[in-house]
Design a protein around this motif. Structure first.
Motif, mmCIF file in Angstrom:
data_model
loop_
_atom_site.group_PDB
_atom_site.id
_atom_site.type_symbol
_atom_site.label_atom_id
_atom_site.label_comp_id
_atom_site.label_asym_id
_atom_site.label_seq_id
_atom_site.Cartn_x
_atom_site.Cartn_y
_atom_site.Cartn_z
ATOM 1 N N MET A 1 0.821 -1.213 0.000
ATOM 2 C CA MET A 1 0.000 0.000 0.000
ATOM 3 C C MET A 1 0.853 1.261 0.000
ATOM 4 O O MET A 1 0.513 2.261 -0.595
ATOM 5 N N ASP A 2 1.980 1.146 0.708
ATOM 6 C CA ASP A 2 2.843 2.303 0.832
ATOM 7 C C ASP A 2 3.497 2.718 -0.477
ATOM 8 O O ASP A 2 3.857 3.868 -0.650
ATOM 9 N N GLY A 3 3.682 1.736 -1.358
ATOM 10 C CA GLY A 3 4.338 2.035 -2.633
ATOM 11 C C GLY A 3 3.550 3.020 -3.466
ATOM 12 O O GLY A 3 4.074 3.628 -4.395
ATOM 13 N N MET A 4 2.283 3.212 -3.122
ATOM 14 C CA MET A 4 1.450 4.090 -3.952
ATOM 15 C C MET A 4 1.846 5.558 -3.787
ATOM 16 O O MET A 4 1.844 6.316 -4.724
ATOM 17 N N ARG A 5 2.198 5.931 -2.547
ATOM 18 C CA ARG A 5 2.414 7.349 -2.297
ATOM 19 C C ARG A 5 3.517 7.966 -3.149
ATOM 20 O O ARG A 5 3.303 8.989 -3.756
ATOM 21 N N PRO A 6 4.716 7.338 -3.231
ATOM 22 C CA PRO A 6 5.755 7.942 -4.078
ATOM 23 C C PRO A 6 5.312 8.056 -5.533
ATOM 24 O O PRO A 6 5.578 9.053 -6.178
ATOM 25 N N THR A 225 -7.749 9.003 -0.205
ATOM 26 C CA THR A 225 -8.373 7.712 0.127
ATOM 27 C C THR A 225 -7.350 6.798 0.782
ATOM 28 O O THR A 225 -7.615 6.177 1.813
ATOM 29 N N HIS A 226 -6.148 6.746 0.156
ATOM 30 C CA HIS A 226 -5.062 5.922 0.701
ATOM 31 C C HIS A 226 -4.765 6.325 2.140
ATOM 32 O O HIS A 226 -4.615 5.492 3.030
ATOM 33 N N ASN A 227 -4.701 7.625 2.344
ATOM 34 C CA ASN A 227 -4.429 8.198 3.662
ATOM 35 C C ASN A 227 -5.449 7.736 4.694
ATOM 36 O O ASN A 227 -5.110 7.306 5.793
ATOM 37 N N SER A 228 -6.719 7.830 4.333
ATOM 38 C CA SER A 228 -7.780 7.477 5.299
ATOM 39 C C SER A 228 -7.772 5.974 5.562
ATOM 40 O O SER A 228 -8.049 5.534 6.671
ATOM 41 N N LYS A 229 -7.379 5.179 4.543
ATOM 42 C CA LYS A 229 -7.311 3.726 4.749
ATOM 43 C C LYS A 229 -6.206 3.382 5.739
ATOM 44 O O LYS A 229 -6.369 2.520 6.605
ATOM 45 N N VAL A 230 -5.068 4.099 5.625
ATOM 46 C CA VAL A 230 -3.957 3.873 6.557
ATOM 47 C C VAL A 230 -4.392 4.251 7.972
ATOM 48 O O VAL A 230 -4.109 3.546 8.943
ATOM 49 N N GLU A 231 -5.111 5.342 8.062
ATOM 50 C CA GLU A 231 -5.620 5.796 9.362
ATOM 51 C C GLU A 231 -6.510 4.725 9.984
ATOM 52 O O GLU A 231 -6.394 4.396 11.169
ATOM 53 N N ASP A 232 -7.437 4.166 9.169
ATOM 54 C CA ASP A 232 -8.351 3.122 9.644
ATOM 55 C C ASP A 232 -7.576 1.925 10.159
ATOM 56 O O ASP A 232 -7.885 1.360 11.224
ATOM 57 N N LEU A 233 -6.546 1.545 9.378
ATOM 58 C CA LEU A 233 -5.725 0.387 9.746
ATOM 59 C C LEU A 233 -5.050 0.614 11.090
ATOM 60 O O LEU A 233 -5.067 -0.241 11.980
ATOM 61 N N LEU A 234 -4.464 1.804 11.235
ATOM 62 C CA LEU A 234 -3.775 2.136 12.484
ATOM 63 C C LEU A 234 -4.745 2.088 13.662
ATOM 64 O O LEU A 234 -4.424 1.591 14.726
ATOM 65 N N ARG A 235 -5.921 2.618 13.434
ATOM 66 C CA ARG A 235 -6.930 2.641 14.492
ATOM 67 C C ARG A 235 -7.330 1.213 14.890
ATOM 68 O O ARG A 235 -7.450 0.888 16.058
ATOM 69 N N ALA A 236 -7.498 0.354 13.851
ATOM 70 C CA ALA A 236 -7.884 -1.036 14.095
ATOM 71 C C ALA A 236 -6.807 -1.757 14.893
ATOM 72 O O ALA A 236 -7.092 -2.522 15.809
ATOM 73 N N VAL A 237 -5.535 -1.502 14.594
ATOM 74 C CA VAL A 237 -4.425 -2.196 15.269
ATOM 75 C C VAL A 237 -4.265 -1.703 16.696
ATOM 76 O O VAL A 237 -4.077 -2.472 17.624
ATOM 77 N N SER A 238 -4.329 -0.367 16.847
ATOM 78 C CA SER A 238 -4.093 0.183 18.195
ATOM 79 C C SER A 238 -5.295 -0.033 19.092
ATOM 80 O O SER A 238 -5.221 0.176 20.286
ATOM 81 N N GLY A 239 -6.405 -0.422 18.511
ATOM 82 C CA GLY A 239 -7.607 -0.725 19.304
ATOM 83 C C GLY A 239 -8.370 0.550 19.549
ATOM 84 O O GLY A 239 -8.505 1.091 20.557
#
Lengths: 239, 262
Positions: A1-6, A225-239
Motif C-alpha cells: 500500500m505504501d508504494g502508492m504514495r511515491p 483515500t489511501h491516507n484514510s485507509k492507513v488511518e483506519d488500519l492504524l486505528r484497528a491495530v491500536s484498538g
C-alpha cells in the motif's frame, strides 16, 4: 500500500511541470516565431515509467517545431521562413538559431533583430548602404538581399538533421546541443513582408489544461483515500 | 505552481500592452502621416528542470532535458514605416512625402524634430510652419502678397509675387532620412526625434540618394489598417482570457493540494 504514495507524488509533480509548460505556451500565444513545448515528454512521465521499452523513449521531442501560420504585414524586414530552416543570429555567446521574423536596421546599417543581435549572412553581417532606404530592400525567396538590382548580401539559413537536439536559448532562439550541427538549408524559402506567428494552438493547450487539472484532482483524491485507509488500519491495530 | 502563475501574469500583461498599442493605432486613423506601431514579443528565460542527457529512469537518458519557460515580455515597440494612402486634398499648402524621408521642424528650444505630416501653413510673420505652428528647419518665408504657392517634387517652393510674370523661388524643403527609422522616439504632436538607435539623419534634396519625393496638394493618410488592428484586438482579447483561465485552473489544483491535509 505504501508504494502508492511515491508514485502518486511523482505523478503530481509531473503534472505540475506540465501545467507550467502549458502556461508558458499560452503566455507566448502571440510571440512571433515561438515554438511550443510539446506534451509528449510529460505523457511519458505521467503514464510511462520504468517498464516503457527503451527504444520508444529515445526520440521524444520536448519542443514542437511545426510551422506557425504566416501573417502578411507588408513590412520589408518581416521575413517569415517556410520550411525547416532557421535564421542565424551572431551573438557574443556564439551563434543562435531562430524563426522570430521581425528584423530592423541598426544605427550602423546592419540587419539586426529587436534585441540588437546581428543577422548572419554569407561572410558576415548584412550591411545596408547608407543611400539605400529600407523600403527599397528586396529579399528573394532564397534569402538573397538586393536593392534596385544591386546585390547587398545573402542571408544564411541553416537546418538540422535532428531538431530534437536543439536546446532553448534566450528570447525565442535555440542553441545546437551536442549531437547535431547546422547544415545549409535546402528547401526553406524566405517570405518578405510576412510574420511567422506562434505555433501555439489555444484549443489544444486548453484541452491539455483541462486534462491536467482533472488528473491532478484524481491523483489527490486517491492519495486522500489511501491516507484514510492507513488511518483506519492504524486505528484497528491500536484498538 | 506559483511560477506558472507568474508566466500567465506576463501573458496577460503582454496582451494588455498589445491592446494599448492597438487603441493608439486606431485613435490615429485620421492623423496625416502617422505610422502604425506594433509590439514585438519575446519569450522569457528557461529554467532547466532536467538537463539534456540526465537519467530519467535507470539506464534511460533524457535526450533533450526539460526546459520550462517563464512567460513572455514585450521586447520592443516597432513603428512600421510603410507608405500610407495618398489623399488628394487640393489644398496648396498640403504636401505628402512619397517614399522615405521626413520634413525637419525646428522647436522653440532649437531642437530638430521630424515629421511626415505635410499639412503646412503660413504664420503671421510669413514663415512656413506645421499645423501646430512650429517653423520648418528649411526656414522658408512667404511674402504677404504672394499668390499661387507651388511646391515641386524636389521640394522647391515658389510663388507668384505681383509685379513679375515669372514665379520667384522662396527656398527649398529638404528631407531627412535615417538608417533605422523604427528607432525614432515619438514626441507627440505627430513628430519624432532622433535617438542613438535611429542613427544620425542624412539630409538631402527630395528625389535624390534614397529620399522620397514631395507631392503638393496631397496628404499622406495613416498606414494603420483597420481590419488588421481589429484582428489583433480579437486575438489579444482571447489570449488574455485564456491566460486568466490557466491561472484559474492552477488555482484549483493548488486548492486540491491544500485540502489534502485538512
Amino acid at each position: 500500500m505504501d508504494g502508492m504514495r511515491p508514485a502518486v507524488g511523482a505523478s503530481m509533480t509531473a503534472l505540475t511541470d506540465y501545467y507550467r509548460a502549458i502556461s508558458n505556451n499560452l503566455a507566448n500565444a502571440d510571440t512571433a516565431g515561438y515554438k511550443r513545448t510539446a506534451e509528449t515528454v510529460f505523457e511519458r512521465a505521467i503514464y510511462g515509467g520504468a517498464d516503457t521499452p527503451a527504444n520508444t523513449i529515445s526520440d521524444i521531442p520536448a519542443v514542437d517545431h511545426s510551422q506557425g501560420s504566416v501573417l502578411q504585414t507588408g513590412r520589408p524586414l518581416d521575413l517569415a521562413l517556410a520550411g525547416e530552416g532557421f535564421f542565424v543570429l551572431d551573438t557574443t555567446e556564439g551563434p543562435r538559431y531562430t524563426r522570430h521574423s521581425t528584423f530592423m536596421v541598426s544605427p550602423t546599417g546592419q540587419v539586426v533583430d529587436s534585441l540588437g543581435r546581428t543577422l548572419a549572412g554569407a561572410g558576415g553581417p548584412i550591411s545596408i548602404p547608407s543611400d539605400v532606404d529600407i523600403s527599397q530592400i528586396h529579399v528573394a525567396k532564397d534569402g538573397s538581399v538586393t536593392a534596385d538590382g544591386k546585390s547587398i548580401g545573402q542571408i544564411e539559413i541553416v537546418e538540422f538533421d535532428d531538431v530534437s537536439k536543439l536546446v532553448r536559448g534566450d528570447a525565442t532562439t535555440f542553441l545546437a546541443g551536442p549531437g547535431t550541427s547546422p547544415t545549409p538549408a535546402e528547401k526553406t524559402i524566405v517570405n518578405q513582408g510576412f510574420q511567422e506567428r506562434s505555433n501555439v494552438s489555444i484549443m489544444r493547450e486548453l484541452t491539455n489544461l483541462t486534462a491536467v487539472a482533472r488528473l491532478y484532482e484524481a491523483n489527490a483524491r486517491s492519495l486522500r483515500t489511501h491516507n484514510s485507509k492507513v488511518e483506519d488500519l492504524l486505528r484497528a491495530v491500536s484498538g | 505552481m506559483l511560477r506558472a502563475f507568474a508566466s500567465s501574469a506576463t501573458g496577460m500583461s503582454a496582451q494588455a500592452t498589445q491592446l494599448d498599442v492597438i487603441a493608439h493605432n486606431l485613435a490615429h486613423i485620421n492623423t496625416p502621416g502617422s505610422k502604425r506601431v506594433r509590439v514585438d514579443f519575446q519569450d522569457l528565460m528557461y529554467v532547466q528542470a532536467q538537463k539534456p542527457g540526465a537519467e530519467v529512469a535507470s539506464g534511460l537518458e533524457s535526450p533533450t532535458g526539460l526546459e520550462i519557460g517563464s512567460g513572455v515580455r514585450p521586447a520592443a515597440t516597432v513603428r512600421v514605416f510603410t507608405q500610407g494612402e495618398m489623399e488628394n486634398t487640393g489644398r496648396d499648402m498640403d504636401v505628402a512625402i512619397e517614399g522615405p524621408g521626413f520634413i525637419r521642424v525646428t522647436m522653440p528650444d532649437g531642437e530638430t524634430r521630424y515629421t511626415r505630416d505635410g499639412s503646412l501653413h503660413v504664420d503671421s510673420s510669413g514663415n512656413m510652419v506645421t499645423s501646430a505652428g512650429y517653423v520648418l528647419a528649411d526656414g522658408i518665408s512667404v511674402p504677404t502678397n504672394a499668390t499661387g504657392i507651388g511646391i515641386g517634387k524636389d521640394g522647391t517652393v515658389s510663388a507668384f509675387v505681383p509685379g513679375s510674370s515669372a514665379p520667384s523661388s522662396l527656398g527649398q524643403i529638404t528631407l531627412a532620412r535615417f538608417s533605422n527609422p523604427s528607432g525614432l522616439a515619438g514626441e507627440g504632436g505627430n513628430m519624432l526625434s532622433e535617438t542613438s538607435a535611429s542613427g544620425s539623419p542624412t539630409t538631402g534634396t527630395a528625389g535624390t540618394s534614397g529620399m522620397g519625393t514631395l507631392q503638393q496638394r496631397f496628404l499622406e493618410r495613416t498606414n494603420v489598417q483597420m481590419v488588421l488592428e481589429l484582428v489583433r484586438m480579437i486575438t489579444a482579447q482571447r489570449a488574455y482570457e485564456v491566460n486568466a483561465k490557466a491561472i484559474k485552473a492552477g488555482d484549483e489544483m493548488l486548492r486540491t493540494t491544500v485540502t489534502l491535509v485538512s
